[in-house]
Design a protein around this motif. Sequence first.
Motif, mmCIF file in Angstrom:
data_model
loop_
_atom_site.group_PDB
_atom_site.id
_atom_site.type_symbol
_atom_site.label_atom_id
_atom_site.label_comp_id
_atom_site.label_asym_id
_atom_site.label_seq_id
_atom_site.Cartn_x
_atom_site.Cartn_y
_atom_site.Cartn_z
ATOM 1 N N ASN A 160 0.898 -1.292 0.208
ATOM 2 C CA ASN A 160 -0.066 -0.006 -0.095
ATOM 3 C C ASN A 160 0.879 1.216 -0.309
ATOM 4 O OD1 ASN A 160 0.819 0.455 2.679
ATOM 5 N ND2 ASN A 160 -0.897 -0.630 3.573
ATOM 6 N N TYR A 161 0.366 2.408 -0.371
ATOM 7 C CA TYR A 161 1.030 3.646 -0.285
ATOM 8 C C TYR A 161 -0.242 4.549 -0.006
ATOM 9 C CZ TYR A 161 -1.050 4.837 -4.875
ATOM 10 O OH TYR A 161 -2.105 5.149 -5.909
ATOM 11 N N GLY A 162 0.247 5.719 0.665
ATOM 12 C CA GLY A 162 -0.530 6.712 1.195
ATOM 13 C C GLY A 162 -0.565 8.099 0.187
ATOM 14 N N SER A 163 -1.564 8.944 0.240
ATOM 15 C CA SER A 163 -1.303 10.364 -0.317
ATOM 16 C C SER A 163 -2.323 11.272 0.626
ATOM 17 C CB SER A 163 -2.049 10.178 -1.812
ATOM 18 O OG SER A 163 -3.287 10.065 -1.940
ATOM 19 N N TRP A 164 -2.413 12.582 0.039
ATOM 20 C CA TRP A 164 -3.106 13.439 0.921
ATOM 21 C C TRP A 164 -4.601 13.667 0.170
ATOM 22 C CZ3 TRP A 164 1.281 13.713 -1.278
ATOM 23 C CH2 TRP A 164 1.569 14.517 -2.548
ATOM 24 N N GLY A 165 -5.130 12.428 -0.507
ATOM 25 C CA GLY A 165 -6.590 12.501 -0.874
ATOM 26 C C GLY A 165 -6.578 11.779 -2.205
ATOM 27 N N GLY A 167 -7.099 11.740 -6.064
ATOM 28 C CA GLY A 167 -6.756 12.612 -6.982
ATOM 29 C C GLY A 167 -5.957 13.633 -6.882
ATOM 30 N N SER A 168 -5.047 13.508 -5.832
ATOM 31 C CA SER A 168 -3.935 14.221 -5.227
ATOM 32 C C SER A 168 -2.590 14.013 -6.176
ATOM 33 C CB SER A 168 -3.634 14.244 -3.714
ATOM 34 O OG SER A 168 -2.982 12.972 -3.490
ATOM 35 N N PRO A 169 -1.623 15.023 -6.422
ATOM 36 C CA PRO A 169 -0.538 14.398 -6.950
ATOM 37 C C PRO A 169 0.112 13.111 -6.707
ATOM 38 C CG PRO A 169 -0.238 16.814 -6.749
ATOM 39 C CD PRO A 169 -1.649 16.370 -5.807
ATOM 40 N N GLY A 170 0.125 13.012 -5.032
ATOM 41 C CA GLY A 170 0.502 11.657 -4.355
ATOM 42 C C GLY A 170 0.087 10.455 -4.987
ATOM 43 N N HIS A 171 -1.556 10.604 -5.093
ATOM 44 C CA HIS A 171 -2.397 9.619 -5.464
ATOM 45 C C HIS A 171 -2.083 9.068 -6.912
ATOM 46 C CE1 HIS A 171 -6.562 7.965 -6.484
ATOM 47 N NE2 HIS A 171 -5.504 7.029 -6.559
ATOM 48 N N LEU A 172 -2.153 10.117 -7.914
ATOM 49 C CA LEU A 172 -1.907 9.952 -9.243
ATOM 50 C C LEU A 172 -0.276 9.685 -9.682
ATOM 51 C CD1 LEU A 172 -3.933 13.161 -10.481
ATOM 52 C CD2 LEU A 172 -4.566 10.358 -10.456
ATOM 53 N N GLY A 173 0.393 9.916 -8.899
ATOM 54 C CA GLY A 173 1.799 9.603 -8.902
ATOM 55 C C GLY A 173 1.939 8.039 -8.580
ATOM 56 N N HIS A 187 -4.164 2.065 -2.524
ATOM 57 C CA HIS A 187 -4.029 3.326 -2.298
ATOM 58 C C HIS A 187 -4.881 3.813 -1.048
ATOM 59 C CE1 HIS A 187 -5.714 7.651 -2.627
ATOM 60 N NE2 HIS A 187 -4.423 7.843 -2.353
ATOM 61 N N ILE A 188 -4.141 4.478 0.090
ATOM 62 C CA ILE A 188 -4.647 4.583 1.214
ATOM 63 C C ILE A 188 -4.823 6.320 1.195
ATOM 64 C CG2 ILE A 188 -4.715 4.361 3.610
ATOM 65 C CD1 ILE A 188 -4.903 1.820 2.330
ATOM 66 N N PRO A 189 -5.990 6.881 1.105
ATOM 67 C CA PRO A 189 -5.823 8.480 1.161
ATOM 68 C C PRO A 189 -6.186 8.810 2.581
ATOM 69 C CG PRO A 189 -8.051 7.607 0.662
ATOM 70 C CD PRO A 189 -7.146 6.407 0.607
ATOM 71 N N PHE A 190 -5.378 9.946 2.792
ATOM 72 C CA PHE A 190 -5.402 10.511 4.125
ATOM 73 C C PHE A 190 -6.199 12.075 3.925
ATOM 74 C CE2 PHE A 190 -2.411 7.273 4.851
ATOM 75 C CZ PHE A 190 -2.650 6.928 5.924
ATOM 76 N N LYS A 191 -6.312 12.706 5.256
ATOM 77 C CA LYS A 191 -7.149 13.884 5.131
ATOM 78 C C LYS A 191 -6.061 14.924 4.432
ATOM 79 C CE LYS A 191 -9.126 17.405 8.001
ATOM 80 N NZ LYS A 191 -9.425 17.807 9.550
ATOM 81 N N ASP A 192 -4.706 14.990 4.747
ATOM 82 C CA ASP A 192 -3.646 15.855 4.630
ATOM 83 C C ASP A 192 -2.309 15.175 4.564
ATOM 84 O OD1 ASP A 192 -2.831 16.024 7.466
ATOM 85 O OD2 ASP A 192 -4.395 17.459 7.688
#
Length: 330
Positions: A160-165, A167-173, A187-192
């Motif tokens: 797994n990997y995290g992002s700050w939401g 559709g964020s650059p972290g998610h799309l990356g 994918h694990i989304p976080f609030k920020d």
Amino acid sequence: MTRFTISRRAALALLAATAACAAAPALAQSDFPTKPVNIFTPFPPGSGPDALLRAITDKLSTLWKQPVLVQNRPGAGGFVVFEATRRQPADGYTLVQLDSEQLVALPLLYKSRNFQTLQVYDPVASLYNTPFIVTVPVNSPWKNVGDLVSAAKAQPGKVNYGSWGIGSPGHLGGEQLELGSGIEMQHIPFKDSGQMFTALAGNEIAWALGTIPSSQGVYKAGKVRYLGVASPKRIPQMPDLPTVAEAGGPKDFAQSSFVVLAAPHGIAPALRSKIAQDVAKVMQDADIKARMDTFAFEYINWSPDEIARQARGKGQMYGKLIERKNITLD
């Protein structure tokens, strides 16, 4: 037939009046600004983009001899700042700080809103580009990006990997790394980003993309490590850190976000040019350069047309990634 004649003196007066009317907009633009300028930002106070913007506005205030005020409007991925500014006059006194994702990813993620950022705002001035870095917990067994990819191939859907939401650059990356490596991850989304890096430091997630400003707290505390920079070349702030390609990842993998100033649609070309020239002058200030170096931000000197071209290119890439997984925020 009635013949209309005009005296030479009247004709000259008419010509003078016409010339004065034609010169009035140019004069107004050369005098800009004559009152405070507001720059709205979707980034929260204390974030890297906010901190640099405040340094830029201080320099603009001195140059323009008028207050240049930062108005923070975070929330809803950028729609809070859109609602606050989209109907403002296109007179240069309302500007908006936007990143490439707000320019092109949001319209793809919120299709039901039928909102096209580049139809509502005109690019005015480019600011900087920021690369993202593949980051793992300090005790991760992976020594490089190749190890990460190998682990994901061995356990499809388990890494797994995290992002700050979503559709964020972290998610799309992360989606881009999946596509480029032929792997499948969770994918694990976080609030920020703060919440995300706390989780990363606590081994709740396996890896994440982040910038130097967003990750430096846990990095300096010795809680995370960097595996590679998602850029075509190494960054001067960390010359020993390999690129993702050098670290065993996909050869063409790059993920960055560029930040610009925009204005509500319809700003006069001459006024847009003046603001762009003044911003470019400020970006060469030694204090601004030092601040950007701290954040690993790279100054970009793009024309408005080049900003739009770069945005369209990034939008095409994001469109493929979003369609591939049917990612939506509607």
